[in-house]
Design a protein around this motif. Structure first.
Motif, mmCIF file in Angstrom:
data_model
loop_
_atom_site.group_PDB
_atom_site.id
_atom_site.type_symbol
_atom_site.label_atom_id
_atom_site.label_comp_id
_atom_site.label_asym_id
_atom_site.label_seq_id
_atom_site.Cartn_x
_atom_site.Cartn_y
_atom_site.Cartn_z
ATOM 1 N N ARG A 74 27.060 66.286 76.255
ATOM 2 C CA ARG A 74 27.008 65.088 75.432
ATOM 3 C C ARG A 74 26.823 63.855 76.324
ATOM 4 O O ARG A 74 27.274 63.846 77.477
ATOM 5 N N PRO A 75 26.179 62.808 75.818
ATOM 6 C CA PRO A 75 26.010 61.602 76.640
ATOM 7 C C PRO A 75 27.358 60.989 76.977
ATOM 8 O O PRO A 75 28.293 61.033 76.183
ATOM 9 N N THR A 76 27.447 60.435 78.190
ATOM 10 C CA THR A 76 28.701 59.854 78.637
ATOM 11 C C THR A 76 29.040 58.601 77.845
ATOM 12 O O THR A 76 28.151 57.865 77.407
ATOM 13 N N THR A 77 30.314 58.342 77.670
ATOM 14 C CA THR A 77 30.759 57.107 77.014
ATOM 15 C C THR A 77 31.156 56.062 78.046
ATOM 16 O O THR A 77 31.511 54.950 77.707
ATOM 17 N N ASP A 78 31.119 56.435 79.337
ATOM 18 C CA ASP A 78 31.444 55.522 80.421
ATOM 19 C C ASP A 78 30.269 54.585 80.660
ATOM 20 O O ASP A 78 29.170 55.021 80.989
ATOM 21 N N SER A 79 30.479 53.271 80.479
ATOM 22 C CA SER A 79 29.376 52.320 80.596
ATOM 23 C C SER A 79 28.805 52.265 81.996
ATOM 24 O O SER A 79 27.692 51.791 82.205
ATOM 25 N N ASP A 80 29.601 52.727 83.042
ATOM 26 C CA ASP A 80 29.102 52.688 84.407
ATOM 27 C C ASP A 80 28.303 53.932 84.775
ATOM 28 O O ASP A 80 27.671 53.990 85.823
#
Length: 304
Positions: free
Chosen positions: A282-288
Motif C-alpha cells: 500500500r502507498p505510504t502515509t508518511d509525507s517524507d
C-alpha cells in the motif's frame, strides 16, 4: 439528406494525441497520449468531469485546434497534417460541430430555414455535393413545419434540436455535439437523443457526444471516459471496461482507485483470458517517504 449527399459515417483514429497549453507559470497538459478508435457509423459518448480534456479532444477532432503531438485521422484525411485552409474546408462538410449552448449555433434574428441555408451556402463553396433543403433537415430532427420560426420561439429541447439541424446543414459524415442535454429535463433530453439516433439510423452519420451525464453514455451504447487527459474506463452495453493505452498504461475505474490509490503495488498474473492483480504494498502515509513506496503486506487482496 439525399443518398448522393452523404455516404457512410467517417471513422476516427487517434494515435498518441497530446495537447499542451503554454502558460506564463507552466505548461498545462490537456491531453496525454490519447489512443482512440471510433468506427464508421458508431455513436459514442465522451464522458468526464470539467478539466479532464474531453473538450480539447473534441476541438481537435473538429479541426478547430491542432494537437501538439500525435496523429489524427478522420475518414481518409489525416487532420494533424493538413493546412489551415484544408482544415477550414473540412469543417462543416466532412465534420459538423454543434457547440455547447444551442443559442451559440443559431442566428436569433433569422428563421430556422435561413440558418440552415446560410450554413449550406458556405459549404457549397468548397463542396460539390447535392444538399437536402432545410425543411427536410428539420424534419429529420423532429421540427418539420417549423422552418419559419426563430430560435427564441422554441422550447429549450426544440432549440437544441434546431442546433443539431444546423450542424447537419452540409451533410457531414462526423457530427460532434458538445453537452446537448446539460440544460434539459429528462423529457427534453430524450427528445434530443431520439433525434441523434434518427440521424445515425437514417444516414449512418458517426456521432460523438460530449457529456457529463452517464445515462446519455448508456443510451448511446458506447461511453469512453476521459480522465487526466487520457482514455480511462470504457462502457459498452452497460458493462465497464478498463482500456490499455498505446504506451502500455491502464487507468482503473474510479471506484477501484478509491480502494487502491495511486502508489499501490500489485503483482500481475495472467492467462490468455484472465488478468489478476494482487496487492503487495500500500502507498505510504508518511509525507517524507517516496510516493508509492509502501511496504509489502503479508496478505494479498485479489483484484481480478
Amino acid at each position: 439528406m439525399s443518398a448522393g449527399a452523404q455516404g457512410a459515417g467517417a471513422s476516427v483514429a487517434c494515435h498518441r494525441l497530446m495537447h499542451i497549453y503554454p502558460t506564463a507559470a507552466s505548461d498545462v497538459i490537456a491531453l496525454s497520449g490519447v489512443d482512440l478508435r471510433i468506427e464508421s457509423g458508431e455513436m459514442l459518448a465522451l464522458v468526464g468531469p470539467s478539466g479532464s480534456g474531453k473538450s480539447t479532444l473534441v476541438s481537435i477532432l473538429g479541426g478547430l485546434m491542432r494537437p501538439s503531438a500525435g496523429r489524427l485521422f478522420v475518414g481518409d484525411h489525416e487532420l494533424s497534417r493538413l493546412s489551415t485552409g484544408q482544415l477550414a474546408a473540412l469543417r462543416g462538410t466532412l465534420i459538423g460541430t454543434v457547440l455547447q449552448g444551442a443559442e451559440r449555433n443559431l442566428l436569433p434574428y433569422a428563421s430556422l430555414s435561413r440558418n440552415i441555408w446560410l450554413a449550406q451556402r458556405s459549404a457549397v463553396r468548397v463542396s460539390d455535393r447535392r444538399l437536402d433543403p432545410p425543411e427536410r433537415i428539420l424534419e429529420l430532427v423532429g421540427l418539420g413545419g417549423a422552418g419559419q420560426r426563430r430560435s427564441g420561439e422554441l422550447s429549450p429541447a426544440q432549440r437544441q434540436r434546431a442546433a443539431l439541424a444546423q450542424g447537419l446543414a452540409a451533410g457531414p459524415r462526423l457530427l460532434l455535439v458538445d453537452e446537448p442535454t446539460s440544460q434539459l429535463d429528462h423529457a427534453g433530453r430524450d427528445e434530443v437523443l431520439d433525434a441523434l439516433e434518427t440521424i445515425n439510423a437514417a444516414h449512418g452519420t458517426t456521432v460523438v457526444v460530449v457529456t457529463h451525464d452517464t445515462e446519455v453514455g448508456a443510451r448511446l451504447g458506447r461511453a469512453v471516459t476521459i480522465r487526466d487527459g487520457r482514455v480511462g474506463a470504457e462502457g459498452r452495453g452497460g458493462q465497464d471496461f478498463a482500456v490499455v493505452a498505446g504506451d502500455g498504461t491502464i487507468q482503473l475505474p474510479p471506484e477501484t482507485l478509491a480502494t487502491f490509490p495511486s502508489g499501490t503495488l500489485f503483482t500481475v498474473d495472467h492467462t490468455e483470458e484472465t488478468v489478476t492483480l494482487r496487492v503487495r504494498g500500500r502507498p505510504t502515509t508518511d509525507s517524507d517517504g517516496p510516493s508509492g513506496a509502501g511496504a509489502p503486506g503479508p496478505a494479498a487482496d485479489d483484484l481480478a
